[in-house]
Design a protein around this motif. Structure first.
Motif, short mmCIF file in Angstrom:
data_model
loop_
_atom_site.label_atom_id
_atom_site.label_comp_id
_atom_site.label_asym_id
_atom_site.label_seq_id
_atom_site.Cartn_x
_atom_site.Cartn_y
_atom_site.Cartn_z
N ASP A 1 41.84 46.83 61.28
CA ASP A 1 42.58 45.73 61.90
C ASP A 1 41.78 44.44 61.68
O ASP A 1 40.57 44.41 61.92
N VAL A 2 42.46 43.37 61.23
CA VAL A 2 41.71 42.12 60.96
C VAL A 2 41.08 41.55 62.22
O VAL A 2 40.12 40.78 62.16
N TRP A 3 41.63 41.91 63.39
CA TRP A 3 41.01 41.43 64.62
C TRP A 3 39.61 42.02 64.80
O TRP A 3 38.79 41.48 65.51
N PHE A 4 39.38 43.14 64.13
CA PHE A 4 38.05 43.73 64.17
C PHE A 4 37.09 42.86 63.35
O PHE A 4 35.96 42.61 63.75
N ASP A 5 37.58 42.39 62.20
CA ASP A 5 36.75 41.50 61.36
C ASP A 5 36.39 40.22 62.11
O ASP A 5 35.22 39.88 62.27
N SER A 6 37.43 39.49 62.54
CA SER A 6 37.15 38.19 63.18
C SER A 6 36.47 38.40 64.52
O SER A 6 35.66 37.59 64.94
N GLY A 7 36.78 39.52 65.18
CA GLY A 7 36.18 39.80 66.48
C GLY A 7 34.70 40.11 66.41
O GLY A 7 34.03 40.15 67.44
N THR A 8 34.16 40.34 65.23
CA THR A 8 32.72 40.60 65.13
C THR A 8 32.00 39.44 64.44
O THR A 8 30.87 39.57 63.99
N SER A 9 32.67 38.27 64.37
CA SER A 9 32.07 37.12 63.66
C SER A 9 30.76 36.67 64.29
O SER A 9 29.93 36.06 63.64
N TYR A 10 30.56 36.99 65.58
CA TYR A 10 29.30 36.58 66.24
C TYR A 10 28.08 37.24 65.60
O TYR A 10 26.97 36.78 65.77
N SER A 11 28.29 38.34 64.85
CA SER A 11 27.12 39.04 64.29
C SER A 11 26.34 38.16 63.32
O SER A 11 25.17 38.39 63.08
#
Ligand SMILES: [Zn+2]
Length: 606
Positions: A227-237
């Motif tokens: 899910d792309v929300w997983f990509d953007s949701g981990t941008s803090y890394s």
């Protein structure tokens, strides 16, 4: 209770599906647990088989028996024919109802139960709700909205059926069982780190496995993506990797992101690191047209920001943004933009005027400090300091609308209509080095420099240009200045006296207007005032050093006053001669038709 299937020789149970409402009619409703969410849920409850007789191409599967291989539309007709033939069809009609369509092809969507990957969020729920409480929400309903979503959330479907994206790094054995082995996932992660995630699509399975892999060699790889929300949701890394502070100070996005980014970021960060990835959340609404409708090309109501910027400048558009309550949906139209550009014009003109009257004013030589500059100048300086304090508080809370609500009236009423109006006489007509004139310039200098800095975040281009045209600027650009800190009231008694004066001024302005309408006077300098003031007002005027100068501040030629019980204003036409230089009406003018003050100034210039 069971019934006999109308086509096949089998019995099916009658169940209670509470999602079926009475307004749909009465009787039995067909339930297909493999083809709809409500049906799936109620099917699980009653242990129904998960029949899913339509495949991903819309063809009937072998679960559909004699209809296997048929396109679903053809099967529909055939099944109706067969029911008729068996004498099992009571009535048939076509109904039109609302149904989900694919947004691109506009064709109806078929719901199908398919295997997916889920993240089990229920285990995290308490931690997520605690993390939400620790965040500073600048929109009060933000916390409630996200909390409610988290409370209701069960599983997060993290797989998507797209041709490209971030892969789900899972291998399957020959029986299609996923191998959930950490060392395999770690190995793939290391390969991604080195070669990028596209190798999942480009490399063969054997190359994606560890060299010494001892297990089943007939593995296949997952083709679903994350899910792309997983990509953007981990941008803090990226923050930690770049040695930037984590959790981040602020996340800023549209109000649709409570469901999206704010949510997926929080979920993944709490899962991996046990903390919220952000300390504060600011969210904004969407831009609607002047009537509150969504903008769309077909309605022709789109206000193009690029067009606004090319016509009126970026600062006008920025001022509009700072003039609306952006947390909710906001309206924009040419009419609203006109009002904003009017405010912009007033701010710009006032600043230009202040720059003009500071011509040749060198702060290091001519600056007169607060305690020396006379009462009304002190009042104005204090008003500015209070303004700066409140503006800073508003910026700290991201309440840009409060910034403009504070600054615009200060510029329009306090400065333009009052202070800069009555001080014109001294600025234009007193000698350049006159003490009062320098005191006024010092006051204007303090206020101007402050305003330029306070407005820079909103109108950076205009403020930078204005700052640049001040000869004695301290920095190369206003952007290098620090925000002014403001200050407390130094002398509250001064402001009490000022507010009594202000009431008096309001009365006088009203009477001057009436006298103007009655054609007693033209401009206010033609007026002579007779004032009766109460004891308190008299004391206030005395405290403000206005007993002799009140006519200057009220911009009339002369004033007589007596102390009485209440406020009384009488306007008459001033008697005397108009000075050719300052336009005050005075008792005597010299041969050059100028007043005594102007004569002295002119002699000084010679
Ligand atoms: Zn004069």
């Amino acid at each position: 209770m069971v019934y006999k299937h109308p086509l096949y020789d089998r019995q099916s149970p009658v169940i209670l599906g509470e999602h079926v409402t009475a307004d749909d009619g009465t009787g039995l409703v067909h339930t297909a647990p493999g083809h709809g969410e409500d049906d799936y849920i109620v099917g699980r409850k009653y242990n129904l088989d998960l029949l899913s007789p339509v495949d991903e191409r819309g063809h009937m599967t072998k679960e559909a028996g004699p209809y296997e291989g048929m396109f679903y539309e053809k099967a529909n007709t055939q099944i109706i024919e067969d029911l008729k033939a068996l004498g099992n069809l009571f009535y048939e009609e076509t109904i039109t109802h609302s149904y989900p369509h694919d947004w691109r092809t506009k064709k109806p969507v078929i719901f199908r139960s398919t295997p997916q990957w889920f993240a089990n969020v229920s285990m995290l729920k308490d931690d997520l709700l605690t993390a939400v409480k620790g965040v500073k929400w600048h929109t009060s309903w933000g916390e409630t909205r996200l909390s409610n979503m988290l409370k209701d959330r069960v599983d997060w479907v993290i797989s998507r059926q797209r041709v490209w994206g971030v892969p789900i790094p899972i291998f399957y054995d020959k029986d299609d069982n996923p191998l959930l082995e950490r060392h395999l996932i770690d190995h793939v992660a290391n390969l991604f780190e080195e070669h990028g995630s596209d190798i999942w699509y480009e490399w063969d399975v054997k190359d994606l496995l560890p060299k010494d892999y001892e297990g089943d060699k007939n593995l296949t790889k997952e083709v679903d993506i994350m899910d792309v929300w997983f990509d953007s949701g981990t941008s803090y890394s990226i923050l930690k990797r770049r040695n930037l502070p984590y959790p981040a100070d602020l996340y800023l996005e549209g109000s649709d992101q409570y469901r999206g980014w704010f949510n997926s970021s929080l979920t993944t960060s709490v899962a991996v690191n046990g903390v919220s990835p952000y300390k504060e959340i600011v969210s904004h609404g969407f831009v609607l047209d002047g009537k509150g409708r969504k903008m769309s090309k077909s309605l022709g109501n789109v206000v193009d920001p690029l067009k606004v910027m090319s016509q009126q400048g970026a600062d006008v558009l920025r001022l509009w943004v700072a003039s609306v309550d952006y947390e909710a949906d906001v309206r924009i139209s040419d009419e609203l933009m006109k009002q904003v550009s009017e405010s912009y014009r007033k701010i710009r003109n006032t600043i230009r005027f202040m720059l003009g009257v500071l011509n040749n004013f060198n702060p290091s030589k001519h600056y007169i400090g607060w305690s020396m500059r006379g009462q009304l100048n002190r009042v104005m300086t204090d008003k500015y300091y209070q303004l700066a304090t409140r503006v800073n508080e508003s910026y700290a809370k991201y309440k840009f609308v409060d910034v403009t609500r504070l600054i615009v009236p200060f510029v329009v009423n306090d400065l333009s209509a009052f202070y800069l109006d009555y001080t014109k006489d001294s600025l234009y007509c007193d000698s350049e080095d006159d003490f009062e004139r320098r005191a006024i310039q010092s006051t204007i200098y303090d206020i101007l420099m402050g305003l330029l800095k306070l407005l820079t975040p909103i109108m950076p281009h205009t403020m930078s240009e204005a700052y640049d045209s001040f000869e004695y600027r301290l920095q190369d650009d206003v952007y290098l200045e620090k925000m002014p800190t403001g200050g407390k009231l130094k002398e509250p008694k001064l402001h009490d006296a000022y507010s009594l004066f202000d009431t008096l001024r309001d009365h006088v302005l009203k009477h001057l207007e009436l006298a103007r309408e009655a054609k007693v006077i033209g401009k206010s300098l033609e007026a002579h005032l007779y004032l009766e003031v109460d004891e308190k007002t008299y004391e206030a005027l005395k405290y403000l050093d206005l007993l002799d100068n009140l006519h200057k501040v009220l911009i009339v030629s002369s004033i007589e006053f007596t102390v009485g019980k209440a406020l009384k204003v009488t306007v008459s036409k001033a008697d005397g001669h108009t000075c050719a230089r300052c336009w005050n009406i005075v008792k005597e003018v010299n041969d050059n038709k100028v007043c005594l003050r102007c004569q002295k100034v002119l002699e000084g210039i010679k």
